[in-house]
Design an enzyme around this catalytic site. Structure first.
Site, PDB file in Angstrom:
ATOM      1  CE  LYS A 189      50.479 -43.864  34.721  1.00 41.23           C
ATOM      2  NZ  LYS A 189      50.524 -44.901  33.651  1.00 41.23           N
ATOM      3  CB  SER A 225      47.118 -44.451  32.134  1.00 44.51           C
ATOM      4  OG  SER A 225      48.203 -45.325  32.388  1.00 44.51           O
ATOM      5  CB  SER A 281      49.783 -46.618  29.981  1.00 45.57           C
ATOM      6  OG  SER A 281      48.447 -47.053  30.022  1.00 45.57           O
TER       7      SER A 281
END
Length: 460
Positions: free
Chosen positions: A83, A157, A181
């Site tokens: 990420k 996220s 997330s």
């Protein structure tokens, strides 16, 4: 080599590592396939912030040489992704923001752990601006889309990671979880997502004042456990838990939404999905009781930590004028809360742990919905004010964030598909350091649910 490219793409992390170790495939083949699928899916799903094709293929060639020399490592030669909130040497860490960011000169600890385990990093996955929202959209990269319905968000996220895994580009990836997330995108893309105990995975610095942890997303519990073992440096502890029978447990079913001061309700589809999971656990021999943790006003301690975290991260952005107005507003609020309010929020954590943790005197695990709704449509949060955005995202995702305040582990497990074919999830929540308990229970459920056999129509 008789495995088709489609089948190879959907083999798991552990299976790919085994195939490499036995010579059934090569790292170059797996890495090239992952890169091809990432590039082909990018115009549709937009899962990746950047790909590192040349570097990844060089790493794959080196992995093949090491394998030929008889070396072994848990992920030697297996392609995965990171990420875009973690530093990878040679790449910027934009965390979903626009701007000319400096190039990282060292790997963050979780990235270093993956490299030590022999993983090949094919790229960085998209995340919304500073990871604030449960949707992965923004002016820096556009919209990341859900493979189960490309008109829907994969969540956030860690939405880019979830879209890449669910579509068969990679088998697993690391994300981060500061208010759900990892668990939210896992729920909305039919994946397993583990939010580990705070501090389980070394991060090099405290993220969002203790709210955020790094953890895995994968299609199976075993793969998520493998990636967590690698990132946390725990040997095979979590993999062993995934193979171990959990024993009969008392599971508390909770559907009440923690107090948020906004209008929220549990969608009937999400309610039906988590009740069905509870019934499934009962069929497996577990005792199910209805129970509600004593959340009280825990949200008042979440806001200072999250908003001061936004302020801290926004100061690293080269051009703050290019940030979303909602981000700038959150950063200003964070500045106002950075003193006594933040200190009080941190100081009340032990009290909250005792208060909410009292539920574990009556049950072993708490089961709640992961989200209150199926995944929203792309663009649902466009042009909303900051307050309207907060209301909309809390209405969709009110269940995950309390465990970030507590610092305790949680695991999203797929809860089936809605009548429209949209994934839903339930989260297994435990007390401090209870990852092994949650992983064993999730693995037992996986054996009968077989969610790993489902594939979205938009797959590569």
């Amino acid at each position: 080599m008789t495995t088709s490219k489609t089948d190879l793409a959907f083999t798991g992390l552990a299976e790919q590592a085994s195939m490499l170790a036995t010579g059934a495939t090569t790292s170059v083949e797996l890495t090239r396939l992952a890169l091809e699928k990432a590039e082909a899916s990018q115009p549709v799903l937009n899962a990746f912030k950047c790909l590192r094709a040349e570097e990844a293929l060089r790493e794959a060639e080196e992995a093949d040489r090491r394998l030929a020399d008889g070396e072994s490592a848990p992920l030697l030669g297996v392609p995965t992704a990171i990420k875009d909130d973690l530093d990878v040497t040679g790449l910027p860490t934009a965390f979903g923001c626009e701007g000319d960011f400096s190039i990282a000169t060292t790997d963050s600890p979780p990235v270093a752990a993956l490299r030590e385990a022999g993983a090949v990093l094919i790229g960085k996955t998209n995340t919304p601006e500073l990871g604030q929202w449960p949707f992965t959209e923004g002016p820096a990269f556009g919209a990341t889309r859900n493979p189960w319905d490309t008109e829907r968000t994969p969540g956030g996220s860690s939405g880019g990671a979830a879209a890449a895994i669910a579509s068969g580009v990679i088998a697993a990836a690391l994300g981060s979880d500061g208010a759900g997330s990892i668990r939210i995108p896992a729920a909305w893309t039919d994946l397993v997502g583990i939010k580990p105990q705070r501090g389980r995975v070394p991060t090099g610095r405290e993220l969002f004042h203790g709210l955020t942890v790094v953890g895995p997303l994968a299609r199976t519990v075993a793969d998520a456990a493998l990636l967590l073992d690698v990132a946390a440096g725990t040997g095979t502890a979590f993999q062993a838990a995934a193979r171990r029978e959990p024993g009969r447990m008392r599971i508390g079913l909770s559907t009440r939404i923690p107090f948020t001061a906004t209008k929220t309700r549990l969608d009937p589809q999400a309610h039906a999905a988590v009740v069905r999971l509870a019934e499934r656990f009962a069929e497996l021999g577990h005792e199910i009781v209805e129970i509600e943790p004593d959340y009280r006003l825990i949200g008042l301690t979440f806001l200072p930590r999250s908003l001061v975290g936004v302020r801290d991260w926004s100061r690293r952005v080269p051009d703050q004028a290019r940030l979303d107005p909602r981000t700038r507003a959150n950063a200003r609020q964070g500045s106002a809360l950075a003193g006594p309010a933040l200190r009080l929020a941190r100081a009340t954590e032990p009290l909250l742990q005792r208060q909410i943790g009292s539920v574990f005197g009556r049950v072993d695990v708490v089961l709640t919905p992961t989200t209150a709704t199926p995944p929203p449509r792309i663009g649902s949060f466009d042009k909303l004010s900051g307050w309207q955005t907060d209301q909309a995202m809390i209405a969709a995702c009110p269940y995950a964030w309390p465990w970030n305040v507590l610092g305790w582990p949680g695991v999203n497990v797929p809860a089936g598909l809605s009548p429209e074919g949209l994934p839903l999830g339930g989260q297994l929540l435990g007390p401090s350091h209870a990852e092994e308990r949650l992983i064993s229970l999730a693995a037992q459920l996986e054996e009968v649910e077989r969610w790993q056999d489902r594939k979205p129509e938009t797959a590569w």
